[in-house]
Design a protein around this motif. Structure first.
Motif, PDB file in Angstrom:
ATOM      1  N   ILE A   1       7.896  16.186   5.699  1.00 59.53           N
ATOM      2  CA  ILE A   1       8.111  17.331   6.582  1.00 59.53           C
ATOM      3  C   ILE A   1       7.373  18.554   6.051  1.00 59.53           C
ATOM      4  N   ALA A   2       7.422  18.749   4.721  1.00 63.37           N
ATOM      5  CA  ALA A   2       6.756  19.900   4.111  1.00 63.37           C
ATOM      6  C   ALA A   2       5.239  19.832   4.256  1.00 63.37           C
ATOM      7  N   LEU A   3       4.700  18.618   4.379  1.00 62.69           N
ATOM      8  CA  LEU A   3       3.252  18.438   4.511  1.00 62.69           C
ATOM      9  C   LEU A   3       2.770  18.547   5.958  1.00 62.69           C
ATOM     10  N   LEU A   4       3.695  18.537   6.910  1.00 60.71           N
ATOM     11  CA  LEU A   4       3.311  18.586   8.326  1.00 60.71           C
ATOM     12  C   LEU A   4       2.509  19.841   8.700  1.00 60.71           C
ATOM     13  N   PRO A   5       2.899  21.047   8.236  1.00 58.97           N
ATOM     14  CA  PRO A   5       2.086  22.221   8.596  1.00 58.97           C
ATOM     15  C   PRO A   5       0.635  22.091   8.154  1.00 58.97           C
ATOM     16  N   ALA A   6       0.408  21.553   6.955  1.00 55.85           N
ATOM     17  CA  ALA A   6      -0.965  21.372   6.479  1.00 55.85           C
ATOM     18  C   ALA A   6      -1.703  20.325   7.303  1.00 55.85           C
ATOM     19  N   LEU A   7      -0.976  19.287   7.750  1.00 54.87           N
ATOM     20  CA  LEU A   7      -1.602  18.258   8.583  1.00 54.87           C
ATOM     21  C   LEU A   7      -2.022  18.844   9.925  1.00 54.87           C
ATOM     22  N   VAL A   8      -1.134  19.599  10.535  1.00 59.27           N
ATOM     23  CA  VAL A   8      -1.457  20.235  11.822  1.00 59.27           C
ATOM     24  C   VAL A   8      -2.647  21.180  11.656  1.00 59.27           C
ATOM     25  N   ALA A   9      -2.637  21.959  10.586  1.00 58.21           N
ATOM     26  CA  ALA A   9      -3.733  22.898  10.339  1.00 58.21           C
ATOM     27  C   ALA A   9      -5.055  22.157  10.152  1.00 58.21           C
ATOM     28  N   SER A  10      -5.037  21.036   9.432  1.00 57.35           N
ATOM     29  CA  SER A  10      -6.275  20.288   9.191  1.00 57.35           C
ATOM     30  C   SER A  10      -6.856  19.732  10.478  1.00 57.35           C
ATOM     31  N   VAL A  11      -5.987  19.284  11.391  1.00 56.11           N
ATOM     32  CA  VAL A  11      -6.463  18.757  12.677  1.00 56.11           C
ATOM     33  C   VAL A  11      -7.059  19.879  13.522  1.00 56.11           C
ATOM     34  N   ILE A  12      -6.412  21.034  13.509  1.00 53.92           N
ATOM     35  CA  ILE A  12      -6.934  22.190  14.262  1.00 53.92           C
ATOM     36  C   ILE A  12      -8.280  22.634  13.699  1.00 53.92           C
ATOM     37  N   ILE A  13      -8.398  22.633  12.372  1.00 55.53           N
ATOM     38  CA  ILE A  13      -9.608  23.142  11.730  1.00 55.53           C
ATOM     39  C   ILE A  13     -10.758  22.138  11.803  1.00 55.53           C
ATOM     40  N   PHE A  14     -10.481  20.860  11.472  1.00 63.03           N
ATOM     41  CA  PHE A  14     -11.558  19.878  11.346  1.00 63.03           C
ATOM     42  C   PHE A  14     -11.659  18.892  12.508  1.00 63.03           C
ATOM     43  N   GLY A  15     -10.705  18.931  13.423  1.00 66.11           N
ATOM     44  CA  GLY A  15     -10.789  18.049  14.575  1.00 66.11           C
ATOM     45  C   GLY A  15     -10.070  16.727  14.400  1.00 66.11           C
ATOM     46  N   ILE A  16     -10.286  15.815  15.336  1.00 69.80           N
ATOM     47  CA  ILE A  16      -9.562  14.556  15.397  1.00 69.80           C
ATOM     48  C   ILE A  16      -9.840  13.654  14.195  1.00 69.80           C
ATOM     49  N   ASN A  17     -11.008  13.817  13.556  1.00 72.10           N
ATOM     50  CA  ASN A  17     -11.318  12.999  12.378  1.00 72.10           C
ATOM     51  C   ASN A  17     -10.291  13.193  11.272  1.00 72.10           C
ATOM     52  N   ALA A  18      -9.765  14.401  11.168  1.00 70.26           N
ATOM     53  CA  ALA A  18      -8.755  14.680  10.143  1.00 70.26           C
ATOM     54  C   ALA A  18      -7.511  13.830  10.376  1.00 70.26           C
ATOM     55  N   LEU A  19      -7.101  13.718  11.624  1.00 75.18           N
ATOM     56  CA  LEU A  19      -5.922  12.912  11.955  1.00 75.18           C
ATOM     57  C   LEU A  19      -6.196  11.427  11.735  1.00 75.18           C
TER      58      LEU A  19
ATOM     59  N   CYS B   1      -5.943  25.441   4.357  1.00 74.54           N
ATOM     60  CA  CYS B   1      -5.048  26.446   4.939  1.00 74.54           C
ATOM     61  C   CYS B   1      -3.931  26.807   3.956  1.00 74.54           C
ATOM     62  N   ALA B   2      -4.088  27.927   3.260  1.00 75.94           N
ATOM     63  CA  ALA B   2      -3.125  28.348   2.245  1.00 75.94           C
ATOM     64  C   ALA B   2      -1.760  28.657   2.855  1.00 75.94           C
ATOM     65  N   ILE B   3      -1.741  29.223   4.048  1.00 80.74           N
ATOM     66  CA  ILE B   3      -0.467  29.575   4.690  1.00 80.74           C
ATOM     67  C   ILE B   3       0.378  28.326   4.920  1.00 80.74           C
ATOM     68  N   ALA B   4      -0.252  27.256   5.413  1.00 80.94           N
ATOM     69  CA  ALA B   4       0.473  26.010   5.681  1.00 80.94           C
ATOM     70  C   ALA B   4       1.038  25.421   4.393  1.00 80.94           C
ATOM     71  N   LEU B   5       0.265  25.486   3.314  1.00 80.56           N
ATOM     72  CA  LEU B   5       0.714  24.941   2.032  1.00 80.56           C
ATOM     73  C   LEU B   5       1.860  25.763   1.451  1.00 80.56           C
ATOM     74  N   ILE B   6       1.792  27.075   1.604  1.00 75.94           N
ATOM     75  CA  ILE B   6       2.860  27.947   1.108  1.00 75.94           C
ATOM     76  C   ILE B   6       4.152  27.694   1.881  1.00 75.94           C
TER      77      ILE B   6
END
Length: 313
Positions: A28-46, A182-187
């Motif tokens: 659950i704590a890693l979900l914000p970073a996952l969402v941020a990575s998909v927004i930033i880098f696109g579908i390849n991240a997912l 994304c530092a905000i997502a990790l924090i």
């Protein structure tokens, strides 16, 4: 004589939290970073994340079946390893490479040493380092946010990245690997782990504080050093692994300070910009010695102090 004294072996204090619940909270704590990575880098991240997690779970299942060990995929530890490994990979990797990293992390580092609780180092860290050495070119070809020209963008901790502002580092709109940007997502994820008492703040706070102080001494921008290079991901999610970190408060302080010193030494004195992965691996190997040196005295056992007279007798 109705009451009976029942004596049992330690531990005498237990918790309602199971390994499964703890690992689910980490997910659950890693979900914000996952969402941020998909927004930033696109579908390849997912896709890379799904492939890496699936490979870790499958390898753990197959290995347990092969050796006749109880299948442990239900504790979600393989899922966490897959997420952390994926977050250390660039979005530009071919989809077969994360499978190699998953094999190293789950089979070589975790299962061959006895499974969860017996691994000598964080599996995701070793998986990343092995991939960085085996696929150096592809692992250093970082992805960049959609719509950003890679030739005009800088990657944090590189010599060309000195002009990156704090907002860019906080939002993660720069080149890098999936979960380090994304530092905000990790924090947010790190604070969640501390609030839910999944982790103690001792290691991440000591680690980050040590890097900040050494950065000031070295004449570097401490905020820039804290928000870049995977330091937040390493401090909150990888250095705090229960199996490969000290259990005592003194040990955690020594561990965090050691992580900060090694990270800054590699960043400031070495040729590699990134030092978090190697710092965590090296300190993982030091944990048994830290535990011995910082362990508490057993309750009810007084230290024997011999006088000169008693020693003579």
């Amino acid at each position: 004589m109705g009451n009976k004294l029942i004596v049992t072996a330690a531990p005498h204090i237990t918790s309602a939290d199971s390994t499964q619940k703890i690992m689910q909270r980490v997910c659950i704590a890693l979900l914000p970073a996952l969402v941020a990575s998909v927004i930033i880098f696109g579908i390849n991240a997912l896709i890379i994340t799904v492939v890496t997690v699936a490979a870790c779970v499958i390898f753990e299942y197959l290995y347990c079946k092969l050796v006749g060990r109880e299948v442990s995929i239900g504790d979600f530890s393989a899922v966490v390893t897959g997420l952390l490994l994926a977050f250390n990979l660039p979005s530009t990797l071919p989809f077969w490479m994360p499978i190699v990293g998953a094999f190293i992390a789950i089979v070589v580092v975790k299962q061959l040493f006895g499974g969860l609780g017996y691994n000598f180092a964080n599996p995701a860290i070793v998986g990343r380092i092995a991939m960085a050495m085996g696929f150096a070119g592809r692992m250093s070809t970082y992805g960049f946010p959609q719509g950003v020209d890679a030739t005009s963008a800088a990657t944090p901790l590189s010599s060309a990245a000195e002009g990156i502002d704090y907002v860019t580092l906080l939002l993660g709109t720069h080149g890098g690997v999936l979960g380090e940007t994304c530092a905000i997502a990790l924090i947010i994820g790190g604070v969640y782990l501390i609030v839910t008492k999944v982790i103690s703040p001792t290691i991440p706070v000591t680690y980050l504080a040590t890097v900040a102080v050494l950065s000031l001494i070295a004449g570097k921008d401490p905020i820039y050093q804290l928000l870049s290079g995977g330091l937040l991901l390493g401090a909150f999610f990888m250095a705090t692994d229960y199996v490969t970190s000290p259990t005592t408060t003194k040990g955690k302080l020594v561990f965090g300070i050691g992580l900060g010193i090694i990270t800054c030494a590699i960043r400031f004195l070495g040729r590699m910009n990134e030092g978090v992965s190697f710092a965590i691996l090296l300190m993982n190997l030091m944990v048994p010695y830290i535990e011995v040196l910082t362990r508490q005295d057993r309750l009810g056992i007084a230290k024997v102090k011999k006088s000169k007279e008693g020693a003579a007798k």
